[in-house]
Motif scaffolding. Structure first.
Motif, PDB file in Angstrom:
ATOM      1  N   UNK A 110      -5.075   3.459  -1.784  1.00 22.06           N
ATOM      2  CA  UNK A 110      -4.458   2.138  -1.699  1.00 22.06           C
ATOM      3  C   UNK A 110      -4.998   1.213  -2.790  1.00 22.06           C
ATOM      4  N   UNK A 111      -6.271   1.324  -3.095  1.00 26.00           N
ATOM      5  CA  UNK A 111      -6.854   0.488  -4.155  1.00 26.00           C
ATOM      6  C   UNK A 111      -6.233   0.820  -5.507  1.00 26.00           C
ATOM      7  N   UNK A 112      -5.988   2.096  -5.762  1.00 26.67           N
ATOM      8  CA  UNK A 112      -5.396   2.507  -7.040  1.00 26.67           C
ATOM      9  C   UNK A 112      -3.964   2.006  -7.170  1.00 26.67           C
ATOM     10  N   UNK A 113      -3.247   1.878  -6.065  1.00 29.49           N
ATOM     11  CA  UNK A 113      -1.870   1.373  -6.110  1.00 29.49           C
ATOM     12  C   UNK A 113      -1.851  -0.033  -6.702  1.00 29.49           C
ATOM     13  N   UNK A 114      -2.797  -0.858  -6.328  1.00 33.22           N
ATOM     14  CA  UNK A 114      -2.832  -2.257  -6.773  1.00 33.22           C
ATOM     15  C   UNK A 114      -3.595  -2.468  -8.080  1.00 33.22           C
ATOM     16  N   UNK A 115      -4.178  -1.443  -8.610  1.00 30.79           N
ATOM     17  CA  UNK A 115      -4.982  -1.568  -9.820  1.00 30.79           C
ATOM     18  C   UNK A 115      -4.114  -1.911 -11.026  1.00 30.79           C
ATOM     19  N   UNK A 116      -4.506  -2.955 -11.751  1.00 26.52           N
ATOM     20  CA  UNK A 116      -3.784  -3.312 -12.969  1.00 26.52           C
ATOM     21  C   UNK A 116      -4.143  -2.311 -14.049  1.00 26.52           C
ATOM     22  N   UNK A 117      -3.171  -2.000 -14.879  1.00 26.64           N
ATOM     23  CA  UNK A 117      -3.350  -0.961 -15.890  1.00 26.64           C
ATOM     24  C   UNK A 117      -2.905  -1.486 -17.246  1.00 26.64           C
ATOM     25  N   UNK A 118      -2.904  -0.605 -18.196  1.00 24.96           N
ATOM     26  CA  UNK A 118      -2.454  -0.979 -19.538  1.00 24.96           C
ATOM     27  C   UNK A 118      -0.946  -0.848 -19.702  1.00 24.96           C
ATOM     28  N   UNK A 119      -0.239  -0.416 -18.673  1.00 27.29           N
ATOM     29  CA  UNK A 119       1.211  -0.252 -18.782  1.00 27.29           C
ATOM     30  C   UNK A 119       1.873  -1.612 -18.947  1.00 27.29           C
ATOM     31  N   UNK A 173       0.825  -1.198   0.000  1.00 29.22           N
ATOM     32  CA  UNK A 173       0.000   0.000   0.000  1.00 29.22           C
ATOM     33  C   UNK A 173       0.867   1.260   0.000  1.00 29.22           C
ATOM     34  N   UNK A 174       0.201   2.410   0.050  1.00 28.92           N
ATOM     35  CA  UNK A 174       0.918   3.685   0.007  1.00 28.92           C
ATOM     36  C   UNK A 174       1.919   3.820   1.153  1.00 28.92           C
ATOM     37  N   UNK A 175       1.542   3.394   2.334  1.00 28.80           N
ATOM     38  CA  UNK A 175       2.442   3.485   3.486  1.00 28.80           C
ATOM     39  C   UNK A 175       3.699   2.649   3.276  1.00 28.80           C
ATOM     40  N   UNK A 176       3.535   1.462   2.729  1.00 24.79           N
ATOM     41  CA  UNK A 176       4.688   0.611   2.442  1.00 24.79           C
ATOM     42  C   UNK A 176       5.641   1.313   1.472  1.00 24.79           C
TER      43      UNK A 176
END
Length: 164
Positions: free
Chosen positions: A106-115, A2-5
């Motif tokens: 935190x959810x956006x950190x783990x979100x899979x993207x097109x990158x 997550x963001x804190x990590x």
């Protein structure tokens, strides 16, 4: 993660940069060390170029990949020539990384993207981890070069620097 990590790991990285700066600013062979070429398969074949490359990679990944903002020229091509300038630029680019982290959930950190890098689709967490891992890899090359030139490098062990 997550963001804190990621904040904790980037803070550790900042401590490494600071400690490296203490060595490069005061070492007896600093002027010889900074631009001395060494054998590698990479074009980043001096301490200055390696450090500039890690700054440039972070800038590209945060700015171009994650935020879709173009850069007129890569950092490596406009990199400072001395430690103080390089460190100042690193702090500026790292501030942008922290600002980007602050923007995310935190959810956006783990979100899979097109990158994509290679064959895999990546999450933001993958790219953030890659920035840190890439920097650690090249920091190891810097340490080896310092040792080759007779300079005792700092100890970058995480447990010693995580709360510095």
């Amino acid at each position: 993660m997550n963001k804190s990590d990621f904040r904790r790991l980037f803070h550790y990285s900042d401590n490494c940069w600071s400690l490296l700066g203490e060595t490069l600013a005061t070492g007896p062979l600093v002027s010889q060390t900074w631009n001395t070429r060494f054998d590698t398969t990479s074009q980043w074949n001096t301490v200055r170029l390696l450090l500039a490359h890690t700054i440039g990679a972070e800038e590209r990944l945060i700015t171009v990949r994650l935020q879709s903002i173009s850069l007129p020229v890569g950092y490596e091509e406009r990199a400072a020539l001395d430690w103080e300038g390089l460190y100042r630029d690193h702090q500026t680019i790292r501030a942008a990384t922290y600002a980007y982290l602050d923007f995310l959930t935190d959810a956006a950190v783990e979100e899979e993207t097109e990158w994509r890098i290679g064959h895999s689709a990546l999450t933001r967490a993958d790219i953030l981890f890659h920035i840190l891992n890439h920097e650690n890899y090249h920091r190891g090359q810097v340490v080896m070069q310092l040792q080759r030139l007779g300079i005792d490098p700092p100890n970058f062990d995480y447990v010693l620097l995580k709360e510095r």
